[in-house]
Design a protein around this motif. Structure first.
Motif, PDB file in Angstrom:
ATOM      1  N   GLY A  69       0.765  -1.228   0.000  1.00 53.09           N
ATOM      2  CA  GLY A  69       0.000   0.000   0.000  1.00 53.09           C
ATOM      3  C   GLY A  69       0.796   1.280   0.000  1.00 53.09           C
TER       4      GLY A  69
ATOM      5  N   THR B 278      -3.363  -0.616  11.888  1.00 52.21           N
ATOM      6  CA  THR B 278      -3.294  -1.233  10.558  1.00 52.21           C
ATOM      7  C   THR B 278      -1.878  -1.780  10.360  1.00 52.21           C
TER       8      THR B 278
ATOM      9  N   LYS C   7      -0.518  -2.693   6.732  1.00 48.19           N
ATOM     10  CA  LYS C   7      -0.791  -1.764   5.638  1.00 48.19           C
ATOM     11  C   LYS C   7       0.110  -0.548   5.751  1.00 48.19           C
TER      12      LYS C   7
ATOM     13  N   ASP D 226       0.520   2.962   5.500  1.00 50.01           N
ATOM     14  CA  ASP D 226      -0.320   4.160   5.429  1.00 50.01           C
ATOM     15  C   ASP D 226       0.217   5.180   6.429  1.00 50.01           C
TER      16      ASP D 226
END
Length: 329
Positions: A138, A250, A253, A255
């Motif tokens: 991501g 998260t 991921k 981010d």
């Protein structure tokens, strides 16, 4: 110790004098003719590894950082120790580097040696595998130029005090980055890598056990978070392998949740929480918490810069036949 640090400073100074002219030999399509399957092999290798071991992306990113920030992106952290040389990877701070990072580089190197013998450096494999794994989970895509050689030395004695530790005062961490030409903003952006991966309990234990006479935990922790950390680390130090995700929201991921966690007292490491509490870094931590695009842009630029730091060329390096050993060993 003093002589070792002096040698490292002289080495880094020589890098700064010789680095810029050689960078022109790097390019994003360096292997287009010599190894046209390069990108395909990297992609296949990292995809298979990430699917079977979801911690691979974080492990490889950490391995890349530990390699580059010390003496440059040259694969020196991949070298195994011998009876005659204690290598970087056996320095105390590097003993916790996850095996998945080393394994994916070895797999890629093995496949590339079959397709294009003695062409692709381990340093280039590590740089591209890191970028592609970050993108896979991501994170932002950024350019990686190729053509580095692998280092000709790797010494554990160079590591202590020259790699950031989570228990270091923020000023010391800033000094490590600034001495290598990285700004505070770039340092904060690179710290956002903690949005994936995990840390062992020993790296934050001092913040959750007997912190002071009046508080069991560091007051910069969210109280419920510190309680949960003590439960997660209840078998520490008897079990030194216990670990906790850097980003509990998260964890797999890439981010900007790492930055969103900081004002809530959910930064796992002392160095993480310092990013929010120190006025030198708080502006950027706030910016990246509010704007993921700003974080991604800054992270990508900082990674591009880091990926060429201390790159080796010509007789200053080699193309290793295997990533964990020098060719003459």
């Amino acid at each position: 110790m003093a002589s070792t640090k002096l040698l490292l400073l002289l080495f880094l100074a020589s890098l700064s004098l010789s680095l810029t002219p050689s960078l022109s030999s790097l390019s994003t399509n360096y292997y287009q003719k010599a190894c046209p399957q390069f990108n395909e092999i990297i992609q296949e290798t990292i995809t298979n590894k990430q699917i079977t071991s979801p911690t691979t992306a974080a492990a490889t990113l950490r391995l890349f950082f530990h390699d580059c920030i010390l003496t440059g992106c040259d694969g020196s952290v991949l070298i195994s120790s011998t009876p005659f040389n204690k290598a970087e990877r056996d320095a105390d701070i590097n003993l916790s580097l996850p095996g998945d990072g080393f394994d994916v580089i070895v797999r890629a190197k093995t496949a590339l040696e079959l397709a294009c013998p003695n062409v692709v450096s381990c340093a280039d494999i590590l740089a591209v595998a890191t970028r592609d794994l970050v993108t896979m989970v991501g994170g932002p895509y950024y350019n990686v130029v190729l053509g580095r050689k692998d280092s000709l030395f790797s010494k554990a004695s160079y590591v202590e005090g020259n790699l950031p530790r989570p228990t270091m005062p923020l000023s010391q961490i800033i000094n490590i980055f600034e001495s290598r030409g990285f700004s505070i903003q770039e340092m904060v952006a690179l710290s956002g890598a903690h949005t994936i991966g995990f840390s062992h309990c020993k790296e934050f234990a001092t913040g959750i056990y007997n912190f002071s006479k009046t508080s069991q935990s560091d007051p910069t922790y969210n109280p419920r978070f510190s309680d949960a950390l003590r439960k997660a680390c209840s078998d520490f130090p008897k079990n030194p392998t216990l670990s906790v995700f850097n980003d509990i929201m998260t964890p797999n991921k890439f981010d900007n949740m790492y930055f969103q966690n900081l004002p809530k007292g959910l930064g796992l490491l002392a160095s993480d929480r310092a990013m929010y509490s120190d006025p030198r870094t708080r502006f950027y931590a706030d910016l990246y918490a509010k704007d993921q695009n700003a974080f991604f842009e800054a992270f990508g630029k900082a990674m591009e810069k880091l990926s060429v730091y201390g790159a080796k060329f010509g007789k200053n390096g080699e193309i290793r036949r295997r990533c964990d050993a020098f060719n003459n060993s």
